[in-house]
Design a protein around this motif. Sequence first.
Motif, short mmCIF file in Angstrom:
data_model
loop_
_atom_site.label_atom_id
_atom_site.label_comp_id
_atom_site.label_asym_id
_atom_site.label_seq_id
_atom_site.Cartn_x
_atom_site.Cartn_y
_atom_site.Cartn_z
N SER A 40 -12.46 -16.97 18.90
CA SER A 40 -13.55 -16.55 19.61
C SER A 40 -14.35 -15.56 19.27
O SER A 40 -15.57 -15.02 18.89
CB SER A 40 -13.63 -16.95 21.08
N SER A 41 -13.44 -14.27 19.24
CA SER A 41 -13.98 -13.03 18.89
C SER A 41 -14.38 -12.85 17.40
O SER A 41 -15.26 -11.72 17.15
CB SER A 41 -12.76 -11.94 19.12
N LEU A 42 -13.84 -13.46 16.63
CA LEU A 42 -14.18 -13.22 15.21
C LEU A 42 -15.18 -14.49 14.71
O LEU A 42 -15.14 -14.75 13.59
CB LEU A 42 -12.97 -13.17 14.41
N ALA A 181 -7.30 -0.27 7.43
CA ALA A 181 -8.61 0.22 7.86
C ALA A 181 -8.87 -0.54 9.42
O ALA A 181 -9.63 -1.67 9.39
CB ALA A 181 -9.75 -0.26 6.92
N SER A 182 -8.31 -0.02 10.15
CA SER A 182 -8.24 -0.74 11.71
C SER A 182 -8.19 0.27 12.49
O SER A 182 -7.96 1.44 12.50
CB SER A 182 -7.07 -1.71 11.74
N GLY A 183 -8.65 0.01 14.05
CA GLY A 183 -8.51 0.76 15.05
C GLY A 183 -9.28 2.10 15.01
O GLY A 183 -9.06 3.19 15.44
N PHE A 184 -10.62 1.83 14.50
CA PHE A 184 -11.65 2.80 14.29
C PHE A 184 -11.89 3.54 15.69
O PHE A 184 -12.33 4.73 15.74
CB PHE A 184 -12.86 2.06 14.02
N CYS A 205 -5.50 0.01 -1.65
CA CYS A 205 -4.70 0.33 -0.56
C CYS A 205 -5.09 -0.06 0.76
O CYS A 205 -4.54 -0.22 1.77
CB CYS A 205 -4.30 2.06 -0.38
N LEU A 206 -6.41 0.12 1.21
CA LEU A 206 -7.07 -0.30 2.31
C LEU A 206 -7.06 -1.76 2.85
O LEU A 206 -7.61 -2.66 1.76
CB LEU A 206 -8.34 0.18 2.41
N MET A 207 -6.68 -2.24 4.02
CA MET A 207 -6.64 -3.54 4.10
C MET A 207 -7.46 -3.32 5.82
O MET A 207 -7.09 -2.96 6.62
CB MET A 207 -5.41 -4.38 4.40
N PHE A 208 -8.60 -4.44 5.90
CA PHE A 208 -9.03 -4.59 7.04
C PHE A 208 -8.19 -5.22 8.10
O PHE A 208 -7.43 -6.11 7.91
CB PHE A 208 -10.36 -5.40 7.13
N GLY A 209 -8.44 -4.37 9.18
CA GLY A 209 -7.77 -5.36 10.64
C GLY A 209 -8.61 -5.05 11.90
O GLY A 209 -9.19 -3.93 12.10
N SER A 210 -8.73 -6.01 12.61
CA SER A 210 -9.66 -6.05 13.66
C SER A 210 -8.93 -5.22 14.91
O SER A 210 -9.58 -4.65 15.79
CB SER A 210 -10.08 -7.53 14.21
N ALA A 217 -7.06 1.13 23.45
CA ALA A 217 -7.69 1.68 22.60
C ALA A 217 -9.06 2.47 23.34
O ALA A 217 -9.81 1.62 24.22
CB ALA A 217 -8.51 0.94 21.44
N PRO A 218 -9.33 3.75 23.14
CA PRO A 218 -10.71 4.22 23.80
C PRO A 218 -11.83 3.53 23.59
O PRO A 218 -12.53 3.42 24.38
CB PRO A 218 -10.81 5.48 23.20
N ARG A 219 -12.09 2.82 22.36
CA ARG A 219 -13.01 1.99 22.03
C ARG A 219 -12.73 0.64 21.14
O ARG A 219 -12.00 1.01 20.13
CB ARG A 219 -14.29 2.58 21.13
N PRO A 220 -12.79 -0.57 21.81
CA PRO A 220 -12.23 -1.65 21.11
C PRO A 220 -13.06 -1.97 19.80
O PRO A 220 -14.11 -1.64 19.66
CB PRO A 220 -12.28 -2.74 22.17
N PHE A 221 -12.48 -3.05 19.08
CA PHE A 221 -13.18 -3.48 17.83
C PHE A 221 -14.50 -4.27 18.17
O PHE A 221 -14.78 -4.74 19.21
CB PHE A 221 -12.21 -4.60 17.15
N CYS A 222 -15.31 -3.83 17.27
CA CYS A 222 -16.83 -4.50 17.44
C CYS A 222 -17.12 -4.87 16.00
O CYS A 222 -16.78 -4.54 14.92
CB CYS A 222 -17.92 -3.59 18.26
N ASN A 223 -18.01 -5.83 16.01
CA ASN A 223 -18.36 -6.23 14.72
C ASN A 223 -19.16 -5.26 13.79
O ASN A 223 -19.02 -5.50 12.41
CB ASN A 223 -19.46 -7.48 14.92
N GLU A 224 -19.63 -4.20 14.29
CA GLU A 224 -20.16 -3.07 13.56
C GLU A 224 -19.12 -2.53 12.64
O GLU A 224 -19.33 -1.73 11.90
CB GLU A 224 -20.86 -2.24 14.53
#
Length: 254
Positions: A40-42, A181-184, A205-210, A217-224
Amino acid sequence: MSTVKTTVFDSHFHIIAPGYPIYPNQGFTPNSFTINDYLSSLKEFNLVGGAVVSGSFQKQDQTYLKDALNILGKGFVGVTQILSDSSDETILALNNQGVRAVRFNLKRGGSEDITKIKSFAQRVYDLASWHVELYVDAARLEPLMTTLVTLPRVSIDHLGLSSSGLKYLLSLAEKGVKVKASGFGRVDFDPAVAINNLYQANPDCLMFGSDLPSTRAPRPFCNEDVTLIKDTLGEPGASKVLWKNAQALYLRRQ
């Protein structure tokens, strides 16, 4: 008129299903996060697969992971935490159930000790073509650099977390180490700058992760976060980071 959804392969997320063992870690116990919660989140994305990653609070429990992979099905794999004295039979059985990597959690614990990484990484690679993944503050990478570049395949979580470790991360990326590329919301720097620099160092090298559900996490994943990758790299870079690089690593034998 329908909008074309952005394709993603999620290289890093957790499933925390009720009824499976959970071990409090550093005083923290996570809330449940089911497969339905995850999907649902994605829902705004074209999710073509991903990697279920064992957290510190799951230690060496495999029951949740086996069941999650069975439910998620094709395109999804597991990243587990097992100890170096695990039998060949155990590793091969997990491989048959979709596990493709072993995780060393230097940040939170719950995994095998990092001193075992060289021999264990080579063993799981020779036995099942697994790679190793590290959750580590990149500022701690310097004494590990020589070892890491000798391993068959390596991935590092969450852009290495700290600005003081980015120079080590860039050096490793140039030598073929993968970076998630996760945990922004966990990092202490501008992720767009790091993503651009890492991509220039090694486009593969880079791989997206939600990082869902973004526990602690101080700020959770968001679609942005996905939009940030697209805006930073454009095409074809965004497609490589959002799905192609990770799919090539995790599904290379399928």
